[in-house]
Design a protein around this motif. Structure first.
Motif, PDB file in Angstrom:
ATOM      1  N   GLN B  33     -27.019  52.368 -47.191  1.00 63.48           N
ATOM      2  CA  GLN B  33     -26.777  51.773 -45.884  1.00 63.48           C
ATOM      3  C   GLN B  33     -25.326  51.981 -45.462  1.00 63.48           C
ATOM      4  N   PHE B 155     -25.163  42.873 -46.477  1.00 65.49           N
ATOM      5  CA  PHE B 155     -25.957  43.485 -45.404  1.00 65.49           C
ATOM      6  C   PHE B 155     -25.119  43.637 -44.143  1.00 65.49           C
ATOM      7  N   VAL B 156     -24.401  42.584 -43.773  1.00 70.39           N
ATOM      8  CA  VAL B 156     -23.555  42.639 -42.575  1.00 70.39           C
ATOM      9  C   VAL B 156     -22.434  43.648 -42.781  1.00 70.39           C
ATOM     10  N   CYS B 158     -22.277  46.281 -44.797  1.00 67.04           N
ATOM     11  CA  CYS B 158     -22.715  47.673 -44.865  1.00 67.04           C
ATOM     12  C   CYS B 158     -23.222  48.154 -43.515  1.00 67.04           C
ATOM     13  N   GLN B 159     -23.620  47.238 -42.666  1.00 67.42           N
ATOM     14  CA  GLN B 159     -24.082  47.673 -41.361  1.00 67.42           C
ATOM     15  C   GLN B 159     -22.915  47.910 -40.415  1.00 67.42           C
ATOM     16  N   ASP B 160     -21.974  46.991 -40.368  1.00 66.84           N
ATOM     17  CA  ASP B 160     -20.855  47.131 -39.444  1.00 66.84           C
ATOM     18  C   ASP B 160     -19.687  46.322 -39.993  1.00 66.84           C
ATOM     19  N   GLU B 162     -16.701  45.916 -38.953  1.00 64.10           N
ATOM     20  CA  GLU B 162     -15.926  45.123 -37.993  1.00 64.10           C
ATOM     21  C   GLU B 162     -16.635  43.816 -37.655  1.00 64.10           C
ATOM     22  N   VAL B 163     -17.956  43.896 -37.537  1.00 65.85           N
ATOM     23  CA  VAL B 163     -18.715  42.669 -37.288  1.00 65.85           C
ATOM     24  C   VAL B 163     -18.551  41.723 -38.473  1.00 65.85           C
ATOM     25  N   LYS B 165     -15.980  41.489 -40.300  1.00 63.56           N
ATOM     26  CA  LYS B 165     -14.641  40.921 -40.190  1.00 63.56           C
ATOM     27  C   LYS B 165     -14.620  39.774 -39.184  1.00 63.56           C
TER      28      LYS B 165
END
Lengths: 322, 292
Positions: B33, B155-156, B158-160, B162-163, B165
């Motif tokens: 991911q 999960f958060v 590996c997805q984004d 910056e999100v 952060k």
């Protein structure tokens, strides 16, 4: 202040909410790869305000909100989130961030529900199971963006507008009191625009703070209490949204689709080739990818746009609008 | 089928295979991911230096491999976080450095030779000792514990990033955690499939799984099941067909991928057909609303 808010639980103290400064920037400078993108921005957004940051591509509007969140480091000046520099801010559950686009990680699928539920992460403790409260918040977020029947679908298969709704639903699921949205209307179809405007109206009713970057406001325009127009990394207008913002009349109208008259080029440093004043009318440009963030607009998102939104008002157009 | 259970070494091998089959795809899902599919390979190469260091110093190679692999993973993560474009070059440098370091050090070790490294490069599950099984069990428990504890945050992340952060997640800690967990997984899987094939167990079951799944959790659970089927199935077939277990495990996993590719295409086509008929049914009442 924020420490005590953390100690007393998720609800911010209602009495002080009205006078709190949500976002502040003083003499904010940002250089990206050696190019100045923000050149001395002063800004103050109080809790409860609904502020739109407008400007052409390359004007630095995305960089501005990224700097306010601490995602892009300042090369000069200071930024504050609820009174603290982003690096020392701890109450992140208060912030609902809607990035420009959904990144579909490495091809591993994720359902709409999974992505939206991940918006709860700032409120969930490790090893705690998903509570009924979590589920209710996720269901509510899905419903308010009209995604309930897509909850089990992989996000990668949704259209650009639907993906944008997923991002907004993810922010809603965390039940923050402050929303930061980076171009929530870019590449969004009419249906998604309506969902967004409806949701924004509810948030405004609830007294939430909203800071959004937009090319065009569309149906959201009446909800915006204040607009900040950036040009060339500087604030050129800070005040109410121009009353005749949809007018296509002659004057110093400012189109926010990056389309330029003449040869329509943006300089490499993100500055507009002319002085950035654009006449209304003419075909919509194809979003020149010079937003100062290195991000490219959604391919083909111009077609989805019902209309390009023009903003007047402020120093550059006051003569024409007043 | 009964025959292989008569040997103690097969019992140890089966337990090791089962644990690796579970742990590797669980970490692998996050790594894929995060678009770091080659991270496992990089760490695997570095771990070879650790193995050789173990022989040189007379320490258990598994333990020195853990230390060196973890250090290598942290180095890779720091380089990744700093530079934007040099990440793959840094990974490549670690590949070369790891292998060269391993070969150099094993030559210095008393009685060591390149053939000593072969069992680590290609795995030798049948020589797994009771002590190895314990080490593998502890590491696997740690890896699965990390996934269970930090899964939501990973999960958060590996997805984004910056999100993650802006959600206030400890991004640097989580990034290091995932790198270290990957390093431990590499060491666990080292004895089973070998350092050169370790990454296959982290990546292939995930790649297979995502052909047919729609969600993240289902992808991970299916990948873990596929991992166990591959490791246990490969080991069993290797026992009866007298082939190299590591290779049998990886080829079985790859065969599953080829099958899933076809199944996934079929599934997507039938889903698209169903969605199309659904949208045709719902399009009629929605149409008047759409027109301004």
């Amino acid at each position: 202040m924020t420490r005590s808010a953390q100690a007393t639980g998720p609800a911010p103290p209602a009495a002080s909410a009205a006078t709190q400064v949500a976002f502040a920037m003083a003499k904010g400078h940002v250089d990206l790869d050696g190019r100045p993108v923000l050149r001395g921005v002063d800004l103050r957004v109080e809790a409860g305000e609904v502020v739109a940051v407008l400007g052409a591509n390359g004007s630095g509007k995305s960089t501005l909100i990224r700097a306010l969140l601490g995602l892009t480091p300042l090369s000069g000046g200071s930024a504050e989130l609820y009174g603290l520099p982003p690096g020392r801010f701890r109450d992140w559950w208060r912030i609902g961030y809607v990035p420009q686009r959904l990144s579909v990680g490495g091809g591993v699928p994720a359902t709409v529900r999974e992505v939206v539920a991940s918006g709860r992460v700032a409120r969930q403790r490790r090893l705690r199971r998903t509570s009924a409260e979590d589920r209710a918040a996720v269901a509510g977020a899905l419903a308010s963006m009209g995604l309930t029947d897509r909850a089990g679908d992989p996000v990668g298969l949704l259209s650009g507008g639907q993906q944008q709704r997923v991002l907004i639903a993810r922010a809603l699921a965390g039940e923050p009191d402050t929303f930061v949205m980076d171009e929530p209307t870019a590449g969004v179809d009419a249906e998604s625009q309506r969902h967004l405007a409806g949701t924004l109206a509810r948030l405004v009713d609830q007294g939430k703070t909203v800071l959004l970057v937009a090319h065009e406001l569309g149906p959201m325009a009446p909800l915006i209490t204040r607009s900040i127009v950036l040009r060339d990394g500087r604030v050129v207008h800070d005040g109410p949204v121009g009353h005749d913002h949809r007018a296509g009349h002659e004057g110093h109208l400012f189109r926010h689709d990056g389309h330029l008259p003449g040869d329509g080029r943006l300089l490499d440093d993100g500055r507009l080739l002319d002085d950035g004043r654009l006449l209304g009318g003419g075909p919509a440009g194809d979003g020149v990818p010079s937003d100062g963030t290195g991000c490219h607009p959604h391919p083909g998102h111009e077609q989805d746009r019902p209309h390009a939104y023009d903003v007047s008002g402020g120093p550059m157009s006051s003569g024409a609008t007043q | 089928m009964i025959e292989m259970f008569q040997y103690d070494f097969m019992w140890r091998a089966l337990i090791a295979a089962l644990l690796v089959g579970l742990a590797a795809p669980a970490v692998g899902t996050f790594i894929v991911q995060r678009r770091l599919a080659l991270l496992g390979d990089g760490i695997g190469h570095v771990a070879l230096t650790g193995v050789a260091l173990g022989f040189l110093t007379g320490t258990a190679p598994v333990l020195t491999a853990v230390v060196v692999a973890v250090l290598g993973a942290v180095a890779i993560e720091l380089v990744r976080a700093r530079g934007r474009t040099t990440g793959d070059v840094a990974l490549a440098l670690l590949f070369y450095g790891g292998i060269a370091g391993g070969v150099l050090l094993i030559g210095l070790a008393p009685g060591g030779s390149n053939s000593t490294l072969t069992s680590y490069l290609f795995g030798s599950i049948s020589s797994v000792t009771t002590q190895d099984v314990w080490v593998i069990a502890v590491l696997a428990a740690f890896v699965l514990g990390v996934v269970a504890t930090f899964g939501r945050e990973l999960f958060v992340l590996c997805q984004d990033e910056e999100v993650a952060k802006v959600n206030g997640l400890p991004v640097r800690f989580l990034s290091l955690l995932i790198a270290v967990t990957a390093a431990l997984t590499v060491v666990i899987a080292m004895r089973v499939v070998g350092l050169l094939l370790v990454s296959a167990l982290m990546v292939v079951p995930v790649a297979t799984s995502q052909q047919v799944t729609r969600g993240f959790t289902t992808t991970m659970l299916l990948a873990m099941s596929l991992g166990v089927v591959s490791t246990v199935g490969g080991l069993t077939s290797a026992f009866y067909a007298s082939v190299a277990p590591g290779a049998a495990i990886v080829l079985l996993a790859l065969a599953g991928f080829v099958l899933a590719l076809g199944a996934g295409r079929f599934l997507r086509r039938s889903r698209a057909r169903r969605d199309q008929s659904l949208s045709m049914r719902t399009a009629a009442p929605a149409a008047p609303e759409m027109s301004p």
